[in-house]
Design a protein around this motif. Structure first.
Motif, PDB file in Angstrom:
ATOM      1  N   GLU A   1       3.504  -8.498   7.755  1.00 29.15           N
ATOM      2  CA  GLU A   1       2.725  -7.363   7.265  1.00 29.15           C
ATOM      3  C   GLU A   1       1.231  -7.654   7.381  1.00 29.15           C
ATOM      4  O   GLU A   1       0.446  -6.798   7.830  1.00 29.15           O
ATOM      5  CB  GLU A   1       3.103  -7.094   5.813  1.00 29.15           C
ATOM      6  CG  GLU A   1       2.486  -5.854   5.208  1.00 29.15           C
ATOM      7  CD  GLU A   1       3.120  -5.561   3.856  1.00 29.15           C
ATOM      8  OE1 GLU A   1       4.266  -5.071   3.834  1.00 29.15           O
ATOM      9  OE2 GLU A   1       2.477  -5.838   2.828  1.00 29.15           O
ATOM     10  N   ALA A   2       0.821  -8.845   6.986  1.00 26.52           N
ATOM     11  CA  ALA A   2      -0.589  -9.212   7.065  1.00 26.52           C
ATOM     12  C   ALA A   2      -1.075  -9.220   8.510  1.00 26.52           C
ATOM     13  O   ALA A   2      -2.162  -8.719   8.821  1.00 26.52           O
ATOM     14  CB  ALA A   2      -0.807 -10.582   6.425  1.00 26.52           C
ATOM     15  N   LEU A   3      -0.285  -9.765   9.410  1.00 25.71           N
ATOM     16  CA  LEU A   3      -0.684  -9.851  10.814  1.00 25.71           C
ATOM     17  C   LEU A   3      -0.807  -8.469  11.444  1.00 25.71           C
ATOM     18  O   LEU A   3      -1.721  -8.214  12.236  1.00 25.71           O
ATOM     19  CB  LEU A   3       0.322 -10.701  11.597  1.00 25.71           C
ATOM     20  CG  LEU A   3       0.358 -12.191  11.271  1.00 25.71           C
ATOM     21  CD1 LEU A   3       1.559 -12.851  11.935  1.00 25.71           C
ATOM     22  CD2 LEU A   3      -0.928 -12.892  11.697  1.00 25.71           C
ATOM     23  N   SER A   4       0.105  -7.563  11.113  1.00 27.94           N
ATOM     24  CA  SER A   4       0.129  -6.259  11.766  1.00 27.94           C
ATOM     25  C   SER A   4      -0.936  -5.312  11.239  1.00 27.94           C
ATOM     26  O   SER A   4      -1.368  -4.409  11.963  1.00 27.94           O
ATOM     27  CB  SER A   4       1.518  -5.626  11.612  1.00 27.94           C
ATOM     28  OG  SER A   4       1.791  -5.349  10.253  1.00 27.94           O
ATOM     29  N   LEU A   5      -1.387  -5.497  10.008  1.00 20.13           N
ATOM     30  CA  LEU A   5      -2.299  -4.546   9.387  1.00 20.13           C
ATOM     31  C   LEU A   5      -3.770  -4.966   9.408  1.00 20.13           C
ATOM     32  O   LEU A   5      -4.650  -4.117   9.454  1.00 20.13           O
ATOM     33  CB  LEU A   5      -1.892  -4.309   7.925  1.00 20.13           C
ATOM     34  CG  LEU A   5      -0.642  -3.472   7.674  1.00 20.13           C
ATOM     35  CD1 LEU A   5      -0.296  -3.487   6.197  1.00 20.13           C
ATOM     36  CD2 LEU A   5      -0.860  -2.051   8.137  1.00 20.13           C
ATOM     37  N   SER A   6      -4.030  -6.240   9.368  1.00 17.79           N
ATOM     38  CA  SER A   6      -5.352  -6.721   8.970  1.00 17.79           C
ATOM     39  C   SER A   6      -6.353  -6.841  10.110  1.00 17.79           C
ATOM     40  O   SER A   6      -6.007  -7.179  11.238  1.00 17.79           O
ATOM     41  CB  SER A   6      -5.214  -8.094   8.297  1.00 17.79           C
ATOM     42  OG  SER A   6      -4.201  -8.081   7.323  1.00 17.79           O
TER      43      SER A   6
ATOM     44  N   LEU B   1     -13.735   1.032  -2.213  1.00 13.34           N
ATOM     45  CA  LEU B   1     -12.764  -0.037  -1.982  1.00 13.34           C
ATOM     46  C   LEU B   1     -11.416   0.390  -2.528  1.00 13.34           C
ATOM     47  O   LEU B   1     -11.311   0.835  -3.672  1.00 13.34           O
ATOM     48  CB  LEU B   1     -13.236  -1.323  -2.669  1.00 13.34           C
ATOM     49  CG  LEU B   1     -12.343  -2.553  -2.557  1.00 13.34           C
ATOM     50  CD1 LEU B   1     -12.233  -3.034  -1.115  1.00 13.34           C
ATOM     51  CD2 LEU B   1     -12.894  -3.683  -3.434  1.00 13.34           C
ATOM     52  N   LEU B   2     -10.367   0.263  -1.714  1.00 14.88           N
ATOM     53  CA  LEU B   2      -9.005   0.567  -2.155  1.00 14.88           C
ATOM     54  C   LEU B   2      -8.209  -0.726  -2.195  1.00 14.88           C
ATOM     55  O   LEU B   2      -8.095  -1.434  -1.188  1.00 14.88           O
ATOM     56  CB  LEU B   2      -8.331   1.562  -1.211  1.00 14.88           C
ATOM     57  CG  LEU B   2      -6.913   1.992  -1.622  1.00 14.88           C
ATOM     58  CD1 LEU B   2      -6.932   2.723  -2.957  1.00 14.88           C
ATOM     59  CD2 LEU B   2      -6.277   2.873  -0.552  1.00 14.88           C
ATOM     60  N   LEU B   3      -7.651  -1.037  -3.361  1.00 15.97           N
ATOM     61  CA  LEU B   3      -6.864  -2.243  -3.568  1.00 15.97           C
ATOM     62  C   LEU B   3      -5.383  -1.895  -3.453  1.00 15.97           C
ATOM     63  O   LEU B   3      -4.916  -0.926  -4.054  1.00 15.97           O
ATOM     64  CB  LEU B   3      -7.157  -2.840  -4.949  1.00 15.97           C
ATOM     65  CG  LEU B   3      -8.635  -3.072  -5.285  1.00 15.97           C
ATOM     66  CD1 LEU B   3      -8.778  -3.586  -6.710  1.00 15.97           C
ATOM     67  CD2 LEU B   3      -9.267  -4.036  -4.298  1.00 15.97           C
ATOM     68  N   LEU B   4      -4.648  -2.698  -2.706  1.00 18.00           N
ATOM     69  CA  LEU B   4      -3.222  -2.462  -2.467  1.00 18.00           C
ATOM     70  C   LEU B   4      -2.441  -3.687  -2.924  1.00 18.00           C
ATOM     71  O   LEU B   4      -2.499  -4.745  -2.292  1.00 18.00           O
ATOM     72  CB  LEU B   4      -2.977  -2.191  -0.986  1.00 18.00           C
ATOM     73  CG  LEU B   4      -3.738  -0.992  -0.411  1.00 18.00           C
ATOM     74  CD1 LEU B   4      -4.082  -1.217   1.052  1.00 18.00           C
ATOM     75  CD2 LEU B   4      -2.934   0.281  -0.563  1.00 18.00           C
ATOM     76  N   ASP B   5      -1.717  -3.542  -4.037  1.00 17.38           N
ATOM     77  CA  ASP B   5      -1.006  -4.675  -4.637  1.00 17.38           C
ATOM     78  C   ASP B   5       0.450  -4.671  -4.180  1.00 17.38           C
ATOM     79  O   ASP B   5       1.318  -4.072  -4.815  1.00 17.38           O
ATOM     80  CB  ASP B   5      -1.087  -4.589  -6.159  1.00 17.38           C
ATOM     81  CG  ASP B   5      -0.552  -5.849  -6.836  1.00 17.38           C
ATOM     82  OD1 ASP B   5      -0.247  -6.825  -6.122  1.00 17.38           O
ATOM     83  OD2 ASP B   5      -0.445  -5.853  -8.069  1.00 17.38           O
ATOM     84  N   GLU B   6       0.724  -5.326  -3.039  1.00 20.98           N
ATOM     85  CA  GLU B   6       2.060  -5.399  -2.439  1.00 20.98           C
ATOM     86  C   GLU B   6       2.736  -4.023  -2.452  1.00 20.98           C
ATOM     87  O   GLU B   6       3.867  -3.868  -2.951  1.00 20.98           O
ATOM     88  CB  GLU B   6       2.922  -6.438  -3.173  1.00 20.98           C
ATOM     89  CG  GLU B   6       2.234  -7.800  -3.263  1.00 20.98           C
ATOM     90  CD  GLU B   6       3.172  -8.971  -3.038  1.00 20.98           C
ATOM     91  OE1 GLU B   6       4.137  -8.817  -2.280  1.00 20.98           O
ATOM     92  OE2 GLU B   6       2.905 -10.027  -3.606  1.00 20.98           O
ATOM     93  N   PRO B   7       2.102  -2.989  -1.899  1.00 18.12           N
ATOM     94  CA  PRO B   7       2.608  -1.629  -2.056  1.00 18.12           C
ATOM     95  C   PRO B   7       3.887  -1.322  -1.292  1.00 18.12           C
ATOM     96  O   PRO B   7       4.527  -0.314  -1.553  1.00 18.12           O
ATOM     97  CB  PRO B   7       1.453  -0.779  -1.521  1.00 18.12           C
ATOM     98  CG  PRO B   7       0.795  -1.651  -0.504  1.00 18.12           C
ATOM     99  CD  PRO B   7       0.889  -3.041  -1.068  1.00 18.12           C
ATOM    100  N   LEU B   8       4.254  -2.174  -0.324  1.00 13.16           N
ATOM    101  CA  LEU B   8       5.419  -1.855   0.517  1.00 13.16           C
ATOM    102  C   LEU B   8       6.627  -2.723   0.215  1.00 13.16           C
ATOM    103  O   LEU B   8       7.664  -2.590   0.868  1.00 13.16           O
ATOM    104  CB  LEU B   8       5.046  -2.012   1.999  1.00 13.16           C
ATOM    105  CG  LEU B   8       3.786  -1.274   2.465  1.00 13.16           C
ATOM    106  CD1 LEU B   8       3.580  -1.476   3.956  1.00 13.16           C
ATOM    107  CD2 LEU B   8       3.855   0.199   2.123  1.00 13.16           C
TER     108      LEU B   8
ATOM    109  N   MET C   1       5.584   2.630   7.184  1.00 17.96           N
ATOM    110  CA  MET C   1       4.456   2.753   6.263  1.00 17.96           C
ATOM    111  C   MET C   1       3.298   1.849   6.664  1.00 17.96           C
ATOM    112  O   MET C   1       2.137   2.151   6.367  1.00 17.96           O
ATOM    113  CB  MET C   1       4.914   2.450   4.831  1.00 17.96           C
ATOM    114  CG  MET C   1       5.679   3.583   4.165  1.00 17.96           C
ATOM    115  SD  MET C   1       4.739   5.140   4.129  1.00 17.96           S
ATOM    116  CE  MET C   1       3.284   4.646   3.210  1.00 17.96           C
ATOM    117  N   GLN C   2       3.589   0.737   7.310  1.00 18.49           N
ATOM    118  CA  GLN C   2       2.505  -0.103   7.828  1.00 18.49           C
ATOM    119  C   GLN C   2       1.657   0.670   8.828  1.00 18.49           C
ATOM    120  O   GLN C   2       0.424   0.614   8.798  1.00 18.49           O
ATOM    121  CB  GLN C   2       3.085  -1.357   8.474  1.00 18.49           C
ATOM    122  CG  GLN C   2       3.622  -2.383   7.490  1.00 18.49           C
ATOM    123  CD  GLN C   2       4.369  -3.513   8.170  1.00 18.49           C
ATOM    124  OE1 GLN C   2       4.404  -3.605   9.392  1.00 18.49           O
ATOM    125  NE2 GLN C   2       4.975  -4.382   7.387  1.00 18.49           N
TER     126      GLN C   2
END
Length: 327
Positions: free
Chosen positions: A197-202, A155-162, A173-174
């Motif tokens: 960002e959430a819509l485009s990545l998830s 599992l990789l956690l990403l804390d608002e990385p962008l 980067m997305q």
């Protein structure tokens, strides 16, 4: 991964603060999952809990069907990418990427081969000898990703990385994040307050507010079929009283791009006064004060004729674009 009835309360007595309230989620293997919500909703607290930096007041966090709450961070098959990148400034790019592998006791030849593969993955071949300060923000972010992915965590956690990147670089980067997740097959869990960002990545999104999960679904479900007034409003939709639209539900949501703004007298619809016109490049945004006492937002490519702020207008809302909301 499964999060089962997790609570997190900071402090005790009258001053206690509930950061998470009965949160339950299931994240599938190889999924790109996002926790989305405003600041203070509990998403970062939940991320830190999964990483092992916080402990729940109640509940369980299971990875591969095993509760990991008692495991310290370094014993969990989890890595994290921070907003600040957290690269070691005194190390080269290659040394940064190798750091976790060396801590795991891997042989030098295996480490070198893995570092080379990771730099290819993030398209930084030839950058191994540079120091972090010699890289752009986007390149530093790629190094942080390579370092986190190198040990192949489950599992990789990403804390608002962008969030520290400019708009153009953030979008680039997305695309990179999505490509890397698909290439590696690692489960990604992203925390963000950025709806686009959430819509485009998830693959799926959990919308949070005040420590609770309000809705979990695919991006299209969250965007087009919000489950509550909060989700509809947070995702940029309009929320209108149901009775004004002839509905039995107390409220209804509609996307701004589904609203048509016309000069008054153009037929049936909701009347109002145009109070603002905003040019957004590919589209134009209109803010209308409806006669029913609600402000409506609309977005469209062009208007059939010139409209000016202060002018009376008519707003058409297609029935198939309305999502009924109970609360």
């Amino acid at each position: 991964m499964r999060i089962d009835s997790v609570d997190k309360i900071f402090g005790a007595g009258p001053g206690a603060v509930t950061a998470l309230d009965d949160v339950s989620l299931t994240i599938k293997a190889e999924e790109f999952f996002t926790l989305l919500g405003p600041s203070g909703c509990g998403k970062s607290t939940l991320l830190r809990m999964i990483a092992g930096f916080e402990h729940p007041t109640r509940g369980a966090i299971l990875l591969d069907h095993r509760d990991v709450i008692a495991d310290p961070p370094h014993r969990r098959p989890v890595n994290i990418v921070f907003q600040s990148y957290a690269l070691f400034p005194h190390m080269s790019v290659a040394e940064n990427v190798a750091f976790g592998l060396e801590r795991l006791g891997q042989r030098r030849a295996a480490v070198a081969a893995r570092v080379e593969a990771m730099l290819r993955l993030v398209r930084l071949e030839g950058f191994g000898d540079r120091r972090p300060h010699q890289l752009s923000g986007g390149q530093q972010q790629r190094v942080a990703l390579a370092r986190a992915v190198a040990p192949a965590p489950k599992l990789l956690l990403l804390d608002e990385p962008l969030s520290a990147l400019d708009v153009k670089l953030r979008r680039e980067m997305q695309v990179e994040l999505k490509r890397i997740q698909r290439k590696t097959g690692i489960t990604f869990l992203l925390v963000t307050h950025d709806q686009e960002e959430a819509l485009s990545l998830s693959d799926r999104i959990a919308v949070m507010e005040a420590g609770r999960v309000l809705q979990v679904g695919r991006p299209a479900d969250i965007y087009e079929r919000p489950a509550s007034r909060f989700v509809a409003d947070f995702m940029g939709g309009n929320v209108l009283p149901g009775d004004a639209l002839g509905l039995t539900a107390p409220f209804a949501a509609i996307r701004p791009e589904r609203v048509e703004v016309l000069a008054e007298g153009s037929g049936p619809g909701l009347g109002g006064r145009l109070i603002e016109i905003t040019y957004l490049g590919a589209r134009i945004a209109y803010t209308v004060a409806l006669d029913i006492g609600v402000t409506l937002r609309a977005e469209q490519q062009a208007l059939p004729g010139p409209l000016e702020p202060g002018q009376r207008v008519l707003c058409r809302l297609p029935g198939d674009a309305l999502a009924a909301l109970e609360a």
